[in-house]
Motif scaffolding. Structure first.
Motif, short mmCIF file in Angstrom:
data_model
loop_
_atom_site.label_atom_id
_atom_site.label_comp_id
_atom_site.label_asym_id
_atom_site.label_seq_id
_atom_site.Cartn_x
_atom_site.Cartn_y
_atom_site.Cartn_z
N SER A 1 0.83 -1.22 0.00
CA SER A 1 0.00 0.00 0.00
C SER A 1 0.86 1.26 0.00
N GLU A 2 0.31 2.33 -0.57
CA GLU A 2 1.03 3.60 -0.62
C GLU A 2 0.26 4.66 0.13
N ILE A 3 0.93 5.67 0.59
CA ILE A 3 0.23 6.79 1.21
C ILE A 3 -0.16 7.74 0.07
N PRO A 4 -1.47 8.04 -0.10
CA PRO A 4 -1.85 8.90 -1.22
C PRO A 4 -1.36 10.34 -1.04
N SER A 5 -1.36 11.09 -2.15
CA SER A 5 -0.99 12.52 -2.09
C SER A 5 -1.96 13.24 -1.16
N ALA B 1 -0.69 23.00 -5.27
CA ALA B 1 0.51 22.90 -6.10
C ALA B 1 0.14 23.03 -7.57
N VAL B 2 -0.94 22.37 -7.97
CA VAL B 2 -1.36 22.44 -9.37
C VAL B 2 -1.80 23.86 -9.72
N GLU B 3 -2.56 24.48 -8.84
CA GLU B 3 -3.03 25.86 -9.07
C GLU B 3 -1.82 26.81 -9.23
N ALA C 1 9.85 7.57 -9.47
CA ALA C 1 8.61 8.25 -9.11
C ALA C 1 7.40 7.59 -9.75
N GLY C 2 7.62 6.66 -10.65
CA GLY C 2 6.52 5.98 -11.33
C GLY C 2 5.71 6.95 -12.17
N ALA C 3 6.39 7.92 -12.80
CA ALA C 3 5.66 9.01 -13.46
C ALA C 3 6.02 9.15 -14.94
N GLU C 4 6.52 8.09 -15.56
CA GLU C 4 6.91 8.20 -16.97
C GLU C 4 5.72 8.51 -17.87
N ARG D 1 3.39 11.73 -10.00
CA ARG D 1 2.47 11.32 -11.06
C ARG D 1 1.10 11.97 -10.90
N ASP D 2 0.65 12.15 -9.66
CA ASP D 2 -0.65 12.82 -9.44
C ASP D 2 -0.55 14.28 -9.87
#
Ligand code: DPX
Ligand code: MG
Length: 566
Positions: free
Chosen positions: A190-194, A202-204, A227-230, A329-330
């Motif tokens: 399991s991962e801790i979500p953003s 951050a996106v804003e 980062a699993g973000a390719e 990635r998020d």
């Protein structure tokens, strides 16, 4: 209630390794880990793969983690573990979750006046755990079966979350003791979500940052895979429509045939047009970069200042803000949905781009040169190929290769341990040789550190193709700062394969001194599916890439800075 299958500490550990997707673990036997190795063997879903020494065992696991996402290495106390630590330091530097498992002294001997073999000859055995803490993200010592499940889960879960190595030492008399059965695999996966609020903010902020720019460029960094973000990096690139450059250690983390790919950005030794377009841009969006003296060419190509956004594995920094506790990635996929197209750097790149002149094919009887060697290697690269490039001029030759989509490139540029590639490519091949053509580029100096692992490729019939570039020395060091210490004893490298084959091996060794000899050896290597093929490529001591010369000069200058005057 139905009785659970009986578990021991060792079979519990094996089940957890299986849960995280391992089909193999790497091992060197020693009396402190024999009981543990028996317990691991009892798990029929996993194969035990043997290595010639513990440094190689650690690097083999490191290479397996490159192909498979995670790996495990099992060694004995101190005499084994301290060798493995070097490779574990490498896995830390390269962001690879390798679980180092060590057979440790009998639990009855802790805290007594017993002196034990393979230790420092003092009564305290905790030094190794203390050392491990510095080079792993979690280090545990298991001296009772009761606490084993939670300690094992903690170490493995932390390694996967942090993409860093972990350390588990198990007292030799505890490995076979009964213990609780493992719970669901999600306890380690399991991962801790953003953090949602942080992510939104951050996106804003990033949308506003980009809205104020006209000419952004994306720079792909070496931690993008960890980062699993390719996939999400491609999403953002396509949403922005801007130029995308990759750092050298991130080669293959963005498809080279993508229309927005402009090449490797490496300061003065960049691909044609890549440095110019980064210089021309008004903002650099860096995705999981690692800026060190090598990657910034002696600090001459360091993106910094108010126009730089650093989007790292778990935090994003830009324009006076720092947002932590989010997954890259998020962030990238959310940002991709909100940004406007900013294609200016792509338009400009189309105007300024130029190509290096293609290398002409050498006549078969001409003396082998590096340029002809890489021309022939280029022709072997298919979408299923993985190229390993060892520390040395192989970095520069390798980085200049063109990769069709699907081809992968592996380097160890942060740790930079010569000798890494042979055991690492062995581990990679254990995981992936059925699906991929695996090519390793290594120098003669590097090869001498870890050559024995070629014997394990022979043992497991792995068709790895090794180009051993024999330039009679440490040429990268020759170009940085020369002296007698850069000369090495020559070996009959091709002849070594016969030694390693002994009575039953199917490895092949060839020596290529001309273009024609090389072409013939390549043909035979591609036909050999029953073991590795080593091709010793003999070139001149100074026959190196132009990039190495320029880079070496700037790195040497940075290394040679005098202490600053106060
Ligand atoms: C050293 C390096 O023969 O490659 O292409 O001839 O340079 P090139 P070789 O493999 O030589 C490698 C040599 C000695 N680096 O040039 S890069 C210092 C070094 C290191 N790692 C370890 N020891 C020393 N990088 C473990
Ligand atoms: Mg060399």
């Amino acid at each position: 209630m139905k009785k659970e299958k009986e578990y021991t500490v060792g079979t519990y550990l094996a089940k957890r390794l299986q849960d995280i997707g391992l089909k193999h673990h790497f091992a060197v036997a020693g009396d402190y880990n024999l009981m543990l190795l028996d317990q691991l063997l009892a798990n029929k879903e996993m194969d035990q793969v043997y290595c010639t020494n513990e440094l190689n065992c650690g690097f083999s696991a490191e290479g397996y983690a490159r192909a498979n996402g995670a790996a495990a290495a099992v060694v004995t106390f101190s005499v084994g573990a301290l060798s493995a630590f070097d490779a574990i330091g490498g896995a830390y530097a390269e962001n690879l979750p390798v679980i180092l498992i060590v057979g440790a002294p009998n639990s009855n001997d802790y805290g007594t006046d017993h002196l034990l073999h393979h230790t420092l000859g003092t009564h305290d055995f905790s030094y190794q755990l203390e050392m491990a803490k510095h080079i792993t993200c979690a280090a545990v010592s298991i001296t009772s079966a009761e606490e084993a499940p939670s300690l094992i889960d903690h170490a493995i879960r932390t390694a996967l979350r942090e993409k860093k190595p972990a350390y588990i030492e198990i007292a030799c008399n505890v490995a076979g003791l009964p213990c609780a059965a493992p719970g669901p695999a999600s306890a380690v996966l399991s991962e801790i979500p953003s953090d949602k609020e942080t992510l939104d903010k951050a996106v804003e902020t990033a949308v506003a940052f980009l809205a104020s720019k006209e000419k952004p460029v994306l720079l792909i960094g070496s931690k993008l895979r960890a980062a699993g973000a390719e996939k999400e990096a491609i999403q953002l690139a396509e949403a922005l429509g801007c130029s995308v450059a990759v750092m050298a250690a991130a080669k293959s983390f963005f498809p080279e045939e993508h229309p927005q790919f402009v090449g490797v950005y490496w300061g003065e030794v960049s691909a044609p047009g890549a440095q110019e377009i980064v210089d021309w841009s008004d903002s650099i969006i860096c995705l999981a970069p690692l800026f060190n003296d090598y990657s910034t060419v002696g600090w001459t190509a360091m993106p910094e200042g108010p126009n730089v956004m650093i989007a790292d594995q778990k935090n994003v920094r830009m324009a006076g803000h720092d947002f932590s506790d989010l997954h890259l990635r998020d962030f990238l996929s959310a940002l991709a949905r909100k940004v406007e197209k900013k294609p200016a750097t792509m338009v400009e790149f189309e105007r300024i781009k130029y190509k290096r002149e293609a290398v002409k094919e050498a006549a078969p009887d001409t003396k082998l040169m590096r340029s002809e060697l890489f021309r022939q290697i280029q022709k072997m690269i298919t979408p299923e190929t993985t190229v390993f490039a060892e520390t040395g001029d192989s970095w520069f030759g390798g980085v200049a290769l063109h990769l069709p989509d699907g081809a992968r490139f592996e380097v160890e540029m942060q740790w930079g341990h010569i000798g890494w590639s042979i055991p690492s490519v062995f581990g990679y091949a254990v995981s992936a040789s059925n699906q991929r053509r695996i090519i390793s580029l290594t120098g003669d100096g590097s090869f001498q550190l870890t050559a024995q692992e070629v014997a394990q490729m022979i043992r497991r019939k792995l068709p790895v193709i090794i180009f051993l570039i024999n330039n009679r020395g440490y040429t990268i060091e020759v170009e940085i700062h020369d002296g007698p210490y850069n000369n090495i004893k020559n070996w009959d490298y091709a002849g070594l394969i016969k030694v390693f084959n002994a009575e039953d091996g199917k490895g092949l060794g060839f020596k290529a001194q001309t273009a024609g000899e090389l072409a013939l050896a390549v043909k035979k290597a591609l036909a050999n599916q029953e073991g590795p093929t080593l091709i010793e490529c003999v070139i001149d001591r100074d026959d190196c890439t132009a990039e190495l010369i320029s880079w070496g000069r700037l790195v040497a200058k940075a290394n040679g800075r005098p202490p600053s005057v106060r």
